[in-house]
Write a protein that holds these residues in place. Sequence first.
Motif, PDB file in Angstrom:
ATOM      1  N   ILE A 281       0.852  -1.183   0.000  1.00  0.00           N
ATOM      2  CA  ILE A 281       0.000   0.000   0.000  1.00  0.00           C
ATOM      3  C   ILE A 281       0.891   1.236   0.000  1.00  0.00           C
ATOM      4  CG2 ILE A 281      -1.777   1.239   1.275  1.00  0.00           C
ATOM      5  CD1 ILE A 281      -2.216  -1.719   2.581  1.00  0.00           C
ATOM      6  N   GLY A 282       0.783   2.036  -1.061  1.00  0.00           N
ATOM      7  CA  GLY A 282       1.601   3.237  -1.179  1.00  0.00           C
ATOM      8  C   GLY A 282       1.145   4.310  -0.209  1.00  0.00           C
ATOM      9  N   ILE A 283       2.089   4.853   0.562  1.00  0.00           N
ATOM     10  CA  ILE A 283       1.823   5.923   1.512  1.00  0.00           C
ATOM     11  C   ILE A 283       2.491   7.185   0.981  1.00  0.00           C
ATOM     12  CG2 ILE A 283       2.081   6.703   3.902  1.00  0.00           C
ATOM     13  CD1 ILE A 283       0.389   4.143   3.624  1.00  0.00           C
ATOM     14  N   PRO A 284       1.727   8.259   0.767  1.00  0.00           N
ATOM     15  CA  PRO A 284       2.349   9.491   0.281  1.00  0.00           C
ATOM     16  C   PRO A 284       3.394  10.013   1.269  1.00  0.00           C
ATOM     17  CG  PRO A 284      -0.051   9.620   0.135  1.00  0.00           C
ATOM     18  CD  PRO A 284       0.276   8.401   0.928  1.00  0.00           C
ATOM     19  N   ALA A 285       4.499  10.525   0.753  1.00  0.00           N
ATOM     20  CA  ALA A 285       5.488  11.172   1.615  1.00  0.00           C
ATOM     21  C   ALA A 285       4.780  12.309   2.346  1.00  0.00           C
ATOM     22  CB  ALA A 285       6.645  11.706   0.770  1.00  0.00           C
ATOM     23  N   GLY A 286       5.275  12.666   3.511  1.00  0.00           N
ATOM     24  CA  GLY A 286       4.637  13.716   4.293  1.00  0.00           C
ATOM     25  C   GLY A 286       3.602  13.167   5.263  1.00  0.00           C
TER      26      GLY A 286
ATOM     27  N   PHE B 278      -4.190  -9.206   9.724  1.00  0.00           N
ATOM     28  CA  PHE B 278      -3.140  -9.643   8.809  1.00  0.00           C
ATOM     29  C   PHE B 278      -2.096 -10.356   9.656  1.00  0.00           C
ATOM     30  CE2 PHE B 278      -2.824  -5.046   9.571  1.00  0.00           C
ATOM     31  CZ  PHE B 278      -1.678  -4.973  10.343  1.00  0.00           C
ATOM     32  N   ALA B 279      -1.250 -11.152   9.018  1.00  0.00           N
ATOM     33  CA  ALA B 279      -0.269 -11.951   9.758  1.00  0.00           C
ATOM     34  C   ALA B 279       0.941 -11.115  10.186  1.00  0.00           C
ATOM     35  CB  ALA B 279       0.178 -13.138   8.919  1.00  0.00           C
ATOM     36  N   PHE B 280       1.490 -10.351   9.238  1.00  0.00           N
ATOM     37  CA  PHE B 280       2.672  -9.528   9.499  1.00  0.00           C
ATOM     38  C   PHE B 280       2.562  -8.242   8.704  1.00  0.00           C
ATOM     39  CE2 PHE B 280       4.010 -13.994   9.563  1.00  0.00           C
ATOM     40  CZ  PHE B 280       4.474 -14.087  10.864  1.00  0.00           C
ATOM     41  N   TYR B 281       3.403  -7.281   9.074  1.00  0.00           N
ATOM     42  CA  TYR B 281       3.486  -6.041   8.301  1.00  0.00           C
ATOM     43  C   TYR B 281       4.912  -5.512   8.376  1.00  0.00           C
ATOM     44  CZ  TYR B 281       3.634  -3.350  12.624  1.00  0.00           C
ATOM     45  OH  TYR B 281       4.008  -2.847  13.844  1.00  0.00           O
ATOM     46  N   GLU B 282       5.242  -4.670   7.427  1.00  0.00           N
ATOM     47  CA  GLU B 282       6.496  -3.922   7.494  1.00  0.00           C
ATOM     48  C   GLU B 282       6.318  -2.614   6.744  1.00  0.00           C
ATOM     49  OE1 GLU B 282      10.029  -5.399   5.361  1.00  0.00           O
ATOM     50  OE2 GLU B 282       8.725  -6.802   4.332  1.00  0.00           O
ATOM     51  N   LEU B 283       7.126  -1.636   7.099  1.00  0.00           N
ATOM     52  CA  LEU B 283       7.142  -0.333   6.433  1.00  0.00           C
ATOM     53  C   LEU B 283       8.463  -0.220   5.693  1.00  0.00           C
ATOM     54  CD1 LEU B 283       5.759   1.757   9.408  1.00  0.00           C
ATOM     55  CD2 LEU B 283       4.562   1.225   7.287  1.00  0.00           C
TER      56      LEU B 283
ATOM     57  N   ASN C  58       8.163   4.051   1.538  1.00  0.00           N
ATOM     58  CA  ASN C  58       6.825   4.634   1.332  1.00  0.00           C
ATOM     59  C   ASN C  58       5.756   3.572   1.050  1.00  0.00           C
ATOM     60  OD1 ASN C  58       8.507   6.969   1.322  1.00  0.00           O
ATOM     61  ND2 ASN C  58       6.812   8.080   0.439  1.00  0.00           N
ATOM     62  N   TYR C  59       5.980   2.358   1.496  1.00  0.00           N
ATOM     63  CA  TYR C  59       4.981   1.301   1.395  1.00  0.00           C
ATOM     64  C   TYR C  59       4.683   0.721   2.769  1.00  0.00           C
ATOM     65  CZ  TYR C  59       5.008   0.802  -3.690  1.00  0.00           C
ATOM     66  OH  TYR C  59       4.863   1.019  -5.028  1.00  0.00           O
ATOM     67  N   LEU C  60       3.412   0.461   2.999  1.00  0.00           N
ATOM     68  CA  LEU C  60       2.975  -0.387   4.089  1.00  0.00           C
ATOM     69  C   LEU C  60       2.735  -1.748   3.443  1.00  0.00           C
ATOM     70  CD1 LEU C  60       1.831  -1.232   6.835  1.00  0.00           C
ATOM     71  CD2 LEU C  60      -0.337  -0.167   6.151  1.00  0.00           C
TER      72      LEU C  60
ATOM     73  N   ASN D 292      -0.255   1.069  -5.647  1.00  0.00           N
ATOM     74  CA  ASN D 292      -0.562  -0.075  -4.787  1.00  0.00           C
ATOM     75  C   ASN D 292      -0.520  -1.336  -5.628  1.00  0.00           C
ATOM     76  OD1 ASN D 292      -1.398   1.709  -2.563  1.00  0.00           O
ATOM     77  ND2 ASN D 292      -3.144   2.152  -3.882  1.00  0.00           N
ATOM     78  N   THR D 293      -0.145  -2.446  -4.996  1.00  0.00           N
ATOM     79  CA  THR D 293      -0.131  -3.716  -5.700  1.00  0.00           C
ATOM     80  C   THR D 293      -0.410  -4.867  -4.740  1.00  0.00           C
ATOM     81  OG1 THR D 293       1.112  -5.108  -7.253  1.00  0.00           O
ATOM     82  CG2 THR D 293       2.375  -4.077  -5.499  1.00  0.00           C
ATOM     83  N   ALA D 294      -0.963  -5.937  -5.261  1.00  0.00           N
ATOM     84  CA  ALA D 294      -1.210  -7.148  -4.483  1.00  0.00           C
ATOM     85  C   ALA D 294      -0.799  -8.343  -5.339  1.00  0.00           C
ATOM     86  CB  ALA D 294      -2.680  -7.254  -4.098  1.00  0.00           C
ATOM     87  N   TYR D 295      -0.198  -9.345  -4.686  1.00  0.00           N
ATOM     88  CA  TYR D 295       0.243 -10.542  -5.391  1.00  0.00           C
ATOM     89  C   TYR D 295       0.596 -11.630  -4.393  1.00  0.00           C
ATOM     90  CZ  TYR D 295       4.877  -8.535  -4.380  1.00  0.00           C
ATOM     91  OH  TYR D 295       5.978  -7.988  -3.767  1.00  0.00           O
ATOM     92  N   LEU D 296       0.863 -12.811  -4.908  1.00  0.00           N
ATOM     93  CA  LEU D 296       1.292 -13.916  -4.072  1.00  0.00           C
ATOM     94  C   LEU D 296       2.802 -13.821  -3.871  1.00  0.00           C
ATOM     95  CD1 LEU D 296      -0.742 -16.895  -5.572  1.00  0.00           C
ATOM     96  CD2 LEU D 296      -1.344 -15.352  -3.703  1.00  0.00           C
TER      97      LEU D 296
END
Length: 120
Positions: free
Chosen positions: A33-38, A55-60, A63-65, A97-101
Amino acid sequence: DFVKEVKMGHNVRLNVEVENTKDNNLPSTMALIGIPAGLSVQAWQLKEMQEKGLFAFYELKDNYLILYYREMEGGEKKTLSFDLKTEVPGTYSAPANTAYLYYADEYKYWEEGKEIRIMP
């Protein structure tokens, strides 16, 4: 909808929907998930959502979640809302934004990133 213009120091809501459009279960699904700068993601909110099993895990990263799901059932839809804090004045565009396996990144679904103007 995502707010297009907001004053610095306020929060904006980012609604995200990840859907398995297939009939079969999909393992190791990722959503970037793209997060705008600022803007900044609220770490406490991410931890709370993970503890609730949204969700199982996350990372930053860059500029992506990035959200990781162990498995998504056929036709399953995940709807999440994130509070982003406005930190730096300016006009920003998020990366797409993008989603995939996880193991099949050659098959990606893309969506245009959001734009925002943060005023002093």
